[in-house]
Structure formats: structure tokens, C-alpha cells
Design a protein around this motif. Sequence first.
Motif: not given
Length: 144
Positions: A88-116
Motif C-alpha cells: 500500500d505504501a508503494s502504491d500511494v507513493a507511485s500515485l505521488l510520483v505520477d503526479y509529480d512527473l505530470q506536473h513537475g511538482t517534485g522538490t528533491t529531484g530524481g523522480v523515479p518512474a511510476a510503478l507498472e
Amino acid sequence: MRIGELVTALLYMRIYERRDLAEAHGAGRQDLVDFQVSGLAREYRDDLLETAAVLDALALCHGHGSYLPRPYQEDSDPVPRDVELRTDASDVASLLVDYDLQHGTGTTGGVPAALEDGCTEAERDAIRAYARGEWIASQERWPD
């Protein structure tokens, strides 16, 4: 405050926000619509980040280990709680990653790919580490 009152207050707040947004749209106030949508988007990311951080903290309390496969097929075997928490923790984190990739909102850099489907445990670990880093960075920006 009782939890029931808090839930009710939050629901009413969301209803009124959406009503105001609909009224602004109906009145042709695109500037107000854009402003409100931007605020809702920030709140959505904040909610994802907070949920990911809480689930990750709970999962870390249960130690390190495996995840459920993606996609997961229900069967009659009970899933160990620690495995479910990590998944569950990784699935929700993947939603965050997907959002950051789409909107460029990550602040720490190095956004990994969302889970597939078929993702590895290392990819799930990386997603959780990213969410953990984003949470820590958000707390450093907004000290109490």
C-alpha cells in the motif's frame, strides 16, 4: 474534537469548495476557476504526500521485506499485514510520483518512474524512498 465532527466538517468544506468552483465556472470567471483549481491540485498533492508518508512510516515499523505482485490477484491465502502495508505504501507513493512527473511538482529531484505491472521490489523501494524524501523536504520548508 470528536472524529465524527471532523469528518463532517471536512466533507462540508469539500462540498462548498466544489460548489464555489461550479458557480465561478458558470459565471465565466476563468481567473477564479484557474485559481481554485490550482489550489485544489496543491491540496491533492499534499494529501498524497501525507498519506504516502504515514503508510511508509507504518511499513517501516514492520521492518523490510517483500511486496505483493503487481497486478495482485486475490486468493484464499491471507496476506501478511507487513506485506500489505509495504505494498500500500508503494502504491500511494507511485500515485505521488505520477503526479509529480505530470506536473513537475517534485522538490528533491530524481523522480523515479511510476510503478507498472510486473515492477520489481527495488522499484517499489525506490518509490517509497522518493516519497520519504519529499516528505522530509516538505517538513524542513514548513517548520512548526
